[in-house]
Design an enzyme around this catalytic site. Sequence first.
Site, PDB file in Angstrom:
ATOM      1  N   GLN A  98       0.848  -1.199   0.000  1.00  0.00           N
ATOM      2  CA  GLN A  98       0.000   0.000   0.000  1.00  0.00           C
ATOM      3  C   GLN A  98       0.883   1.247   0.000  1.00  0.00           C
ATOM      4  O   GLN A  98       1.775   1.382   0.843  1.00  0.00           O
ATOM      5  CB  GLN A  98      -0.899   0.004   1.244  1.00  0.00           C
ATOM      6  CG  GLN A  98      -1.805   1.234   1.319  1.00  0.00           C
ATOM      7  CD  GLN A  98      -2.696   1.227   2.542  1.00  0.00           C
ATOM      8  OE1 GLN A  98      -2.362   0.608   3.541  1.00  0.00           O
ATOM      9  NE2 GLN A  98      -3.816   1.911   2.469  1.00  0.00           N
ATOM     10  N   GLY A  99       0.643   2.152  -0.909  1.00  0.00           N
ATOM     11  CA  GLY A  99       1.418   3.391  -0.980  1.00  0.00           C
ATOM     12  C   GLY A  99       0.520   4.604  -0.825  1.00  0.00           C
ATOM     13  O   GLY A  99       0.254   5.310  -1.803  1.00  0.00           O
ATOM     14  N   SER A 130       0.307   6.670   2.675  1.00  0.00           N
ATOM     15  CA  SER A 130       0.844   7.658   3.627  1.00  0.00           C
ATOM     16  C   SER A 130       2.123   8.287   3.108  1.00  0.00           C
ATOM     17  O   SER A 130       2.897   7.655   2.385  1.00  0.00           O
ATOM     18  CB  SER A 130       1.147   6.984   4.962  1.00  0.00           C
ATOM     19  OG  SER A 130      -0.042   6.552   5.564  1.00  0.00           O
ATOM     20  N   GLU A 165     -11.748  -0.809   4.997  1.00  0.00           N
ATOM     21  CA  GLU A 165     -10.736  -1.136   5.991  1.00  0.00           C
ATOM     22  C   GLU A 165     -11.343  -1.153   7.384  1.00  0.00           C
ATOM     23  O   GLU A 165     -10.923  -1.890   8.254  1.00  0.00           O
ATOM     24  CB  GLU A 165      -9.614  -0.091   5.914  1.00  0.00           C
ATOM     25  CG  GLU A 165      -8.304  -0.535   6.522  1.00  0.00           C
ATOM     26  CD  GLU A 165      -7.239   0.557   6.442  1.00  0.00           C
ATOM     27  OE1 GLU A 165      -7.527   1.651   5.927  1.00  0.00           O
ATOM     28  OE2 GLU A 165      -6.137   0.302   6.925  1.00  0.00           O
ATOM     29  N   SER A 188      -6.315   7.038  12.891  1.00  0.00           N
ATOM     30  CA  SER A 188      -5.975   7.065  14.320  1.00  0.00           C
ATOM     31  C   SER A 188      -7.228   7.165  15.186  1.00  0.00           C
ATOM     32  O   SER A 188      -8.299   7.520  14.703  1.00  0.00           O
ATOM     33  CB  SER A 188      -5.066   8.262  14.616  1.00  0.00           C
ATOM     34  OG  SER A 188      -5.841   9.450  14.582  1.00  0.00           O
ATOM     35  N   ASN A 189      -7.076   6.859  16.461  1.00  0.00           N
ATOM     36  CA  ASN A 189      -8.225   6.936  17.346  1.00  0.00           C
ATOM     37  C   ASN A 189      -8.718   8.376  17.492  1.00  0.00           C
ATOM     38  O   ASN A 189      -9.893   8.599  17.789  1.00  0.00           O
ATOM     39  CB  ASN A 189      -7.889   6.301  18.703  1.00  0.00           C
ATOM     40  CG  ASN A 189      -7.948   4.781  18.619  1.00  0.00           C
ATOM     41  OD1 ASN A 189      -8.183   4.233  17.529  1.00  0.00           O
ATOM     42  ND2 ASN A 189      -7.755   4.101  19.733  1.00  0.00           N
ATOM     43  N   GLU A 190      -7.839   9.331  17.259  1.00  0.00           N
ATOM     44  CA  GLU A 190      -8.296  10.717  17.254  1.00  0.00           C
ATOM     45  C   GLU A 190      -9.227  10.951  16.056  1.00  0.00           C
ATOM     46  O   GLU A 190     -10.260  11.623  16.187  1.00  0.00           O
ATOM     47  CB  GLU A 190      -7.101  11.678  17.188  1.00  0.00           C
ATOM     48  CG  GLU A 190      -6.318  11.789  18.502  1.00  0.00           C
ATOM     49  CD  GLU A 190      -5.502  10.541  18.820  1.00  0.00           C
ATOM     50  OE1 GLU A 190      -4.997   9.905  17.875  1.00  0.00           O
ATOM     51  OE2 GLU A 190      -5.378  10.193  20.003  1.00  0.00           O
TER      52      GLU A 190
END
Lengths: 383, 383, 391, 391
Positions: D126-127, D129, D244, D376-378
């Site tokens: 996977q590219g 980020s 996802e 993220s959880n944020e």
Amino acid sequence: MDFELDEEQQALREAARGLLRKRYADFETRRGTVADAPGFDRDTWSKMAEMGLLGLPFTEDDGGMGAGPVEVAVVAEEIGRVIAPEPFLTSVVLTGGLVAAVGTTEQRAELLGGLASGESLVALAHAEPGARWVSTAAGVRAEEADGGWRLTGVKEPVPQGAEADVLVVSAALPDGGTGLFTLAGDDDGVTRSGYRAPDGSRAARITFDGAVATPLGEAGQDQATAIAAAHDGARVAAAQQAVGAMQVALETTAGYLNSREQFGVPLKRFQALTFRAADLYVAVELARSLALWAAMVQADPGTSAEERSTAAARAWAQASKAGRLVGQEAIQLHGGIGMTAEYSVGSYTAHLTTLDHLLGDARHHLGRLAASVGDHAEVDPLG
Amino acid sequence: MDFELDEEQQALREAARGLLRKRYADFETRRGTVADAPGFDRDTWSKMAEMGLLGLPFTEDDGGMGAGPVEVAVVAEEIGRVIAPEPFLTSVVLTGGLVAAVGTTEQRAELLGGLASGESLVALAHAEPGARWVSTAAGVRAEEADGGWRLTGVKEPVPQGAEADVLVVSAALPDGGTGLFTLAGDDDGVTRSGYRAPDGSRAARITFDGAVATPLGEAGQDQATAIAAAHDGARVAAAQQAVGAMQVALETTAGYLNSREQFGVPLKRFQALTFRAADLYVAVELARSLALWAAMVQADPGTSAEERSTAAARAWAQASKAGRLVGQEAIQLHGGIGMTAEYSVGSYTAHLTTLDHLLGDARHHLGRLAASVGDHAEVDPLG
Amino acid sequence: MRLQLSEEDEAFRAELRTFFTTEVDEGVRATVRDRGELTKEQIVETHRTLNAAGLAVPHWPVEWGGKDWSPLRRHLWHEEMQRACVPPPLAFNASMIGPVIATFGSQEQKERFLPPTANVDIFWSQGFSEPGAGSDLASLRTAAVRDGDDWIVNGQKTWTTLGQWGDWIFTLVRTNPDVKKQAGISMLLIDMRSPGVEVRPIELIDGGHEVNEVWFTDVRVPGENLVGDVDSGWTQAKFLLGNERVGVAPVGATKRVLAQAKEWAAATRSGDGTLLDDPHVAVRIAELENELMALELTALRVVANSADGKPHPASSVLKLRGTELQQAVSELVVDVAGPGALAFGTGDADSDLPVWARRSTPTYLNLRKASIYGGSNEVQRQIIAGTILGL
Amino acid sequence: MRLQLSEEDEAFRAELRTFFTTEVDEGVRATVRDRGELTKEQIVETHRTLNAAGLAVPHWPVEWGGKDWSPLRRHLWHEEMQRACVPPPLAFNASMIGPVIATFGSQEQKERFLPPTANVDIFWSQGFSEPGAGSDLASLRTAAVRDGDDWIVNGQKTWTTLGQWGDWIFTLVRTNPDVKKQAGISMLLIDMRSPGVEVRPIELIDGGHEVNEVWFTDVRVPGENLVGDVDSGWTQAKFLLGNERVGVAPVGATKRVLAQAKEWAAATRSGDGTLLDDPHVAVRIAELENELMALELTALRVVANSADGKPHPASSVLKLRGTELQQAVSELVVDVAGPGALAFGTGDADSDLPVWARRSTPTYLNLRKASIYGGSNEVQRQIIAGTILGL
């Protein structure tokens, strides 16, 4: 595995919601209602009886509707949403549940019939000063005398104890074990001192001074198991009631953050606040899942008594923990207004706190679950 | 009551900070240093010896500097600030402390002299597989043979065990109790298998197969109390070391939030993140207060052994709890970069995790404190 | 670094301990111990007992009754009071308006107000907060408009604690609506018996009445009652709120309640023993004791380092953590009370449950305010993040 | 409402359970059970075993190997795999690029890529980020510029999990720098053997090498490797990231580890008994079990109600709470290991400590990523606050 309400259950929810919302949509009405004894609205109670809610879980032979734990949970959630002060949980689910479990045919017809019709308020006098959510009695003792039974000792706190027409009383039996008895609230030898519980509902100290009482069910029988089971049934309903209250406390809080400003900025722009609201949402949804599941476990004829008891502990432990978090944070996220009796959200906190200590808090029930943690590998909700 | 360092202590701090910062200011240097055995820099170790740090707490007669727990704490904090991998805590404070407490005059001169001069690395082989922070030994047994002593069994994990020149070993005595022995790391009958601990320091399994050893101090004496006291001394230093590490992890995190952007907005505009950083600050300051106090308790000749032990448990419990929070949050507040070995902050987390399990975690020590919670009314730090 | 108190400070502490436990009315102390509510008379009389002994306003200028104590002694004084169940001097007088008048007031104002303030011959109330403003104090809208030498005040204050007992109220009012909000504020002292002042009770969720709304309708206030310069009120407010934060961590009182909680737990049956034998309860108490000790030591670090007048950066920790622990201990007490926590509004009703159990839920609910009032914990986190961490 | 599975679903589950515990290589399952690291061969072989049985890509279109299962069955499949210590099908292939190509790809792309993707004949990476972008994926800067029919790609990707084993990489690249950032992105499939592609390892704090930087220097990519329309890449990305999140709560695996932790605690001496007899450990486990059960039931509610294709609002809870509990259980395991958690990088070294104890700290440290990667959880809290609570 299916979490959806069927059509009848949905209709029940709509009916209960309609009745309760009509009465308590204006929060000031609730505040006025709990200001004085009996702490609830007798007219609403009668309408609940007319709707069949007060006889919901009892068999038709006993004057009830023959519904089950899921239907009870549906109503409990609606009670929780408006924190209706009517004693559905303690009178119908807890006391009525115990009578239905151990009463004789005649007693069931009489006590549950009176309860279902709204004519007679019943209360369970079980808690004793110094005892902590046990299923036995020690402070009130039963003695046989003159071919009958007499009760002596103190029960406190007794939910709705000062207002109840009929009391169901647990008492230590002469030969050991805990028996159940019934007598009228205004019988000789019964002294009642009522007061306000944190959420505006009523509780009482009740002193028995050789009061004459009738055994509930078979005389001399140890009923501790039935007392525990009735409390577990109440815990499942209480979990759903707490979910209803948490849901509205959360909605109220989100609404407040959405509509108010501070330092010239809408509160909802303060991420530290909105993230905490998100955590409350998580807590409510998790508590809801366990509460729904526990109601299904109670409703399923294939589950064992132990499974039902464990399910009740699970659901209530989760609801208790979530209720504490939601209650505390709902006030904090509001600020000062959340502390006032005039505004609704603090009363939701008070109600959640009351439920917490009525039926044993999360720590108590996690302790129960911890005792058997080595007996299984994984916990599987699908059985 | 005074929390200020005196001038000598301040000078010590500056000197230690200067030395360690010079070596480890570039984080890549630390990373390179821990990449291979012995996991620390022998040159820095020698410089610490020259500065007197390796003999800091030992008497001048024993070849040391005659300083006390406060000075040790000062150095430990500086170690923590750069997470220097040099084994000051385990070699000097823990092992050296134990030798100073129980060794004979000759043993103290030899072992502490060698330690203080940097010529000889000592390690304490006490932990045993399956044992949890106890002060007794069971897995290694000592037997008298031919007028001497032989050790048999396994110690693991032994900090710096594979690299140590001299081992101090605890062992079950034939007549009960736990004795202490010393022998060279490369003696016959000693097999060592070294590996990397989570923070890059080194630990080892050491197998003793009838290895000849010399009693440390009086032969046949039960030294469990001294072992416990040495670990408590190490806990106080470790608390201060953890505070140093937490402080820098927090500063690094605040610096990151201050300098980076996301979604076109500086990270420090995300209040949910900055409030969490504020909570970390609170945790660090509270841990620092208890760590300083515990060092003063250790340094005060008027305190009892029990008071010193309790103070160590208090300080370390607080530091352990704070370290876990800071370690976890420092990574989370950084995001992905915090997970990498190249960037510093994750290694601070790894170091705090290592300390936590070296000396017993907060839960372990709170359990210790809980056992005596009924013995006093209030806790008064002023005595 | 030194662990022990000096001999002089030790003697100082012992003297205070004796005074507080022998000279202050035992009935008052018993009420505090039982977590009951004090009457106005109890508060005033205790304050006067302290004032007569020079212990009510030690932090004021010596000229007006202060003692020029070291910060450590002030800390010891405060802790020993809490430890002995002595209600501290009325905060509105001793900690709030007194120091403001002593610092910013005219000589006339000092002479007129400070002695009766020190002795609670005037019972002061605070008129800062307004509805809807929350922590954003400077957005206040109560307006004072000049009329000759007087000011005419209109507006509404809220969260006025014990306003029902107030003789005078110190207020922040907007005297200039045309400038940046902080720049147009003044501080006015208002006699609460003035026509147009109305105090309305606010019922809180614990069922009690300790806060009020105060309404001002065309209230005429003499110009001489303005403290400091016109439009300088924000300076006085910041000074006052800064003072408020000192000693704001109620460590002593929380420690005392925690010690009581142990007694109560030890007197409560649970399983085969008492609740104090329950390992979960014991660990919870041990953890709270440790957290409280860490906080107390942090408070000592702060006072030890504020000798030169600069506040220590860690001082912002005290309010935040102090209120969290105060709330956590109150929650513990409710849990120790267990089912007894339902006995909430017993009032004059008969109850076999101990008083502490009956007071547990009202206290728990009441203390939810601790993290809201006097600079909410969100404001404290903002201060820490901003001032200390530079965020 | 109904508690039980239907008879058909019960049979389905039993069949899967049998398959996973008898047909998947025992060595692979033992490695997962011991929390070891799988080799590339183990991952690929397990995936192919599943694919041969039709169990690798059940959620794909039937035409390409899918099974048209109900959401509940997909849930059961996923849980039973975890329960049996079977590594799930390679996510890059099965959950990420496969569904994207099946939905947005041309017929040629489907025929060319889907069969080898289903069977891991292509190992995908996977590219997405990029350095410095964090959760702000759309700010990506890797650029693709047209050159005839081809694209020339320059830039850098990071956090490319298992990129060292990748044959092909699906990337998001900026194809139009002059429009709103989301509008100028395209999805390109790039053969990692192309000249100019360089994979550099990133060492993580657990000492392992599972993520990489991938550098693109004038990499030539045929135009036929563009998925969907030019500049429509953000649509494909959102679709992929939405997929996802489904089944992202690793409940089954976390439950299994918790059950193992009980065995390990029961095998650890503590005081007079075992660590499982320690009331604090037992309560901690009981609480985690309850939280996990609540999460699992929430996952079941979500699947039960997503039959009509609409995601249930509670689904955002799954990633957030699922990773929190995954981390909490990993922390419990480290604490059970106690001093044994120091044995971190034992590798081939001799050790008397059990493998699970030696793996406990690396796993704990590694799982710090769970609340960062994959949204993220944020970000999850932001979604809950924004989408569900309207904040």
